[in-house]
Design a protein around this motif. Structure first.
Motif, PDB file in Angstrom:
ATOM      1  N   ALA A 112       0.817  -1.237  -0.001  1.00 19.02           N
ATOM      2  CA  ALA A 112       0.070  -0.085   0.117  1.00 19.02           C
ATOM      3  C   ALA A 112       0.993   1.374  -0.107  1.00 19.02           C
ATOM      4  O   ALA A 112       0.576   2.099  -0.663  1.00 19.02           O
ATOM      5  CB  ALA A 112      -0.860   0.129   1.240  1.00 19.02           C
ATOM      6  N   LEU A 113       1.896   1.179   0.860  1.00 13.47           N
ATOM      7  CA  LEU A 113       2.828   2.449   0.790  1.00 13.47           C
ATOM      8  C   LEU A 113       3.445   2.531  -0.521  1.00 13.47           C
ATOM      9  O   LEU A 113       3.553   4.081  -1.076  1.00 13.47           O
ATOM     10  CB  LEU A 113       3.976   1.929   1.937  1.00 13.47           C
ATOM     11  CG  LEU A 113       5.066   3.173   2.106  1.00 13.47           C
ATOM     12  CD1 LEU A 113       4.472   4.522   2.212  1.00 13.47           C
ATOM     13  CD2 LEU A 113       5.931   3.092   3.022  1.00 13.47           C
ATOM     14  N   PHE A 114       3.956   1.716  -1.187  1.00 15.08           N
ATOM     15  CA  PHE A 114       4.671   1.673  -2.438  1.00 15.08           C
ATOM     16  C   PHE A 114       3.732   2.081  -3.590  1.00 15.08           C
ATOM     17  O   PHE A 114       4.218   2.951  -4.498  1.00 15.08           O
ATOM     18  CB  PHE A 114       5.327   0.445  -2.948  1.00 15.08           C
ATOM     19  CG  PHE A 114       6.380  -0.295  -1.889  1.00 15.08           C
ATOM     20  CD1 PHE A 114       7.012   0.642  -1.252  1.00 15.08           C
ATOM     21  CD2 PHE A 114       6.560  -1.402  -2.045  1.00 15.08           C
ATOM     22  CE1 PHE A 114       8.037   0.322  -0.283  1.00 15.08           C
ATOM     23  CE2 PHE A 114       7.770  -1.928  -1.092  1.00 15.08           C
ATOM     24  CZ  PHE A 114       8.340  -0.855  -0.229  1.00 15.08           C
ATOM     25  N   GLN A 115       2.424   1.859  -3.235  1.00 12.83           N
ATOM     26  CA  GLN A 115       1.461   2.509  -4.265  1.00 12.83           C
ATOM     27  C   GLN A 115       1.247   3.983  -3.974  1.00 12.83           C
ATOM     28  O   GLN A 115       0.986   4.796  -4.981  1.00 12.83           O
ATOM     29  CB  GLN A 115       0.143   1.757  -4.161  1.00 12.83           C
ATOM     30  CG  GLN A 115       0.118   0.431  -4.700  1.00 12.83           C
ATOM     31  CD  GLN A 115      -0.981  -0.342  -4.430  1.00 12.83           C
ATOM     32  OE1 GLN A 115      -2.134   0.125  -3.736  1.00 12.83           O
ATOM     33  NE2 GLN A 115      -1.399  -1.409  -5.122  1.00 12.83           N
ATOM     34  N   VAL A 116       1.113   4.347  -2.662  1.00 11.80           N
ATOM     35  CA  VAL A 116       1.260   5.847  -2.540  1.00 11.80           C
ATOM     36  C   VAL A 116       2.379   6.542  -2.816  1.00 11.80           C
ATOM     37  O   VAL A 116       2.137   7.632  -3.701  1.00 11.80           O
ATOM     38  CB  VAL A 116       1.155   6.139  -0.954  1.00 11.80           C
ATOM     39  CG1 VAL A 116       1.322   7.338  -0.394  1.00 11.80           C
ATOM     40  CG2 VAL A 116      -0.286   5.405  -0.256  1.00 11.80           C
ATOM     41  N   LEU A 117       3.718   6.072  -2.857  1.00  7.11           N
ATOM     42  CA  LEU A 117       4.687   6.657  -3.304  1.00  7.11           C
ATOM     43  C   LEU A 117       4.523   6.951  -4.889  1.00  7.11           C
ATOM     44  O   LEU A 117       5.481   7.706  -5.466  1.00  7.11           O
ATOM     45  CB  LEU A 117       5.873   5.935  -3.153  1.00  7.11           C
ATOM     46  CG  LEU A 117       6.394   5.997  -1.395  1.00  7.11           C
ATOM     47  CD1 LEU A 117       7.308   4.956  -1.192  1.00  7.11           C
ATOM     48  CD2 LEU A 117       6.756   7.339  -0.972  1.00  7.11           C
ATOM     49  N   ASN A 118       3.945   6.083  -5.572  1.00  5.60           N
ATOM     50  CA  ASN A 118       3.825   6.205  -7.195  1.00  5.60           C
ATOM     51  C   ASN A 118       2.549   7.112  -7.450  1.00  5.60           C
ATOM     52  O   ASN A 118       2.405   7.181  -8.557  1.00  5.60           O
ATOM     53  CB  ASN A 118       3.611   4.654  -7.561  1.00  5.60           C
ATOM     54  CG  ASN A 118       3.501   4.712  -8.990  1.00  5.60           C
ATOM     55  OD1 ASN A 118       4.402   5.414  -9.746  1.00  5.60           O
ATOM     56  ND2 ASN A 118       2.440   4.240  -9.772  1.00  5.60           N
TER      57      ASN A 118
END
Length: 541
Positions: free
Chosen positions: A236-242
């Motif tokens: 979920a965090l990596f999706q937010v960073l994108n």
């Protein structure tokens, strides 16, 4: 939301206000914690995020005590009343370290009596004059750089034994994470993506790309101790960073919203959600406590390439191309000439500007780039030379230079990542090369900020080195980089003697040889050989 270190102008202004506030204070117990909270704030850091006060600790002799200020992996500090012996206070702090875990061992020891600061760098080389420094509180605005590590500015001596050791340790931490990934059922490609994203987050935590230790805070406060939700939360965090900040979904965790937009070049690809255990979570937290800002991207990249091999992991750190050897190649190829031109024009603004333009016109290709170490070192050295040019132009032009540097950012940085190109046979080292170039670019920008007070915005990522996955013996190199007088070709391709080649390698050589049969011609291919086979390496020629 602060996503990068404060500028040095702002830090020095904060330091001046801090000195005004604390001049004349003398009592340890009464004001110690307020003093340190405000000192961290000088550098834009919230103390509660990184450091603990009055941490209970066991001394080397078995006795118990309390550490005044402890930032795991970074610093330990002892605050004393005015006039107390700071050397004795330093010795007191050091007695606590015997029982601190390896992952949390700090690099710096700070002691203070409200009037004088004393700083010891535990990783300084023997005889280093900067291993211990002392300065008065009133000098903090001009001596602020000594504490730059608080904000994420790193003191780096490229090619030093300390930096090499830090890079080996960093690779060992990543190897530990990969072992956990192997047991989770992740396939090799997805494991590669996960490791690179984790590396980026760890580096960002320590180098000022976002709030200090924000990734660590996320792991500690948003994931269960048993690791059961770690994979889902990281995904979920990596999706937010994108996702750009203004396009993030309603209801997104407020802690996730504190992360800046990075860009899809690192976080864009969709991968499966991994499932982890408490062991993976503990190893990830241990990795967070390590200071990733002090690594050499060139050395670390070479070692990072080896973490997937069980045999190579056993020999991690024993074999890699040193920066010294890389410099022996790129020096005569182009760097020595450029440095000589800088010296020849040291008093000429026109000559320096002409050299600066020349740097921006140069292009580079490593057709057997592996994890990119030649590209990384070349980029770093050229950015360093460019910074020397800018500093000298500022000196020659007086105060007006600062304004022009701020206004003309595109003109200021002419050495760009996109000018560096590579060909690599395998996806994994090619991915490492692109990522390591991001890391060294940020280090170069930090050095620029330190020297001239301004630097390019790092996030979101807008460009990268161009690394093509393919066989350099079969590709038309002009598809990667068009030939011109401004192009320099460099590298260290693997070397295999004629009698040790595989049938495929013999076919590749024969296909290139104009007479059809290459005979005993040796093979220089386009992929890096594994760690542990240094005798098979050759020099580019």
């Amino acid at each position: 939301m602060q996503t990068k270190p404060l500028s040095w102008d702002q830090i020095r202004a904060n330091a001046a206000a801090f000195v005004h506030e604390w001049a004349g204070e003398s009592y340890e117990r009464g004001e110690s914690q307020s003093f340190w909270t405000e000192l961290f704030a000088v550098y834009g850091i919230r103390r509660r995020k990184v450091a603990q006060y009055e941490s209970r600790a066991k001394k080397a002799d078995g006795g118990a005590g309390f550490i005044d200020v402890f930032w795991p992996g970074m610093l330990i500090a002892e605050q004393k009343s005015l006039g107390k012996d700071l050397v004795a206070a330093e010795d007191q702090a050091l007695t606590y370290l015997a029982n601190v875990s390896e992952a949390e061992q700090p690099r710096y020891v700070i002691t203070c009596d409200f009037e004088t600061f004393r700083l010891r760098d535990l990783e300084a080389a023997p005889g280093d004059a900067d291993a211990v420094v002392e300065f008065a509180l009133e000098q903090l605005p001009v001596e602020a750089e000594w504490f730059g590590f608080i904000a994420g500015y790193q003191k780096r001596i490229f090619g030093s034994a300390e930096q090499a050791a830090a890079s080996v340790k960093a690779a060992q931490l990543m190897a530990d994470l990969y072992v956990e990934l192997e047991g989770s059922g992740y396939d090799e490609h997805e494991a590669s993506v996960f490791l690179v994203r984790t590396l980026f987050a760890l580096f960002a935590d320590d180098s000022g790309l976002w709030e200090r230790d924000l990734f660590l805070e996320f792991i500690q406060t948003r994931t269960a101790e048993d690791g059961s939700d770690l994979g889902a939360q990281l995904t979920a965090l990596f999706q937010v960073l994108n996702r750009p900040v203004n396009k993030r979904m309603a209801g997104t965790d407020e802690l996730m919203l504190r992360f800046p937009y990075v860009n899809g070049s690192v976080f864009g690809e969709a991968v499966s959600i991994p499932y982890f255990t408490s062991s993976m979570r503990q190893k990830l937290i241990a990795a967070c406590h390590f200071n990733w800002g002090g690594i050499s991207p060139a050395i670390f990249g070479s070692l990072f390439q080896a973490v997937k091999s069980k045999e190579a992991r056993r020999e991690l750190g024993e074999h890699y191309t040193t920066e010294e050897n890389i410099l022996k190649l790129i020096g005569p190829l182009f760097l020595d000439e450029l440095r000589a031109e800088f010296v020849a024009n040291i008093h000429s603004r026109r000559g320096l500007r002409k050299l600066h333009e020349r740097l921006g016109q140069m292009r580079f290709l490593d057709p057997a780039c592996g994890c990119g170490k030649f590209l990384i070192v070349a980029y770093r050295e050229l950015r360093a030379l460019e910074l020397q040019i800018l500093v000298r132009l500022q000196e020659l032009s007086g105060k007006q230079a600062q304004t022009s540097l701020v206004m003309d950012e595109d003109e200021r940085v002419r050495v760009r990542m996109s000018h560096f190109n590579g060909i690599e046979l395998e996806e994994w080292p090619a991915t490492i090369a692109r990522t390591a170039m991001f890391l060294v670019d940020h280090q170069a920008n930090q050095d620029m900020s330190l020297k001239i007070g301004v630097s390019p915005e790092q996030l979101p990522l807008t460009e990268s080195a161009h690394i093509m996955v393919g066989n350099a013996l079969e590709l038309d190199w002009n598809e990667v980089l068009a030939a011109s007088d401004d192009v320099r070709v460099m590298g260290n391709p693997p070397f295999i003697g004629a009698r040790r080649m595989t049938s495929v390698q013999k076919e590749e050589i024969n296909a290139l040889w104009p007479r059809g049969k290459a005979g005993l011609l040796d093979y220089c291919g386009s992929s890096e050989l594994s760690v542990g086979a240094p005798e098979m390496r050759g020099s580019w020629g």
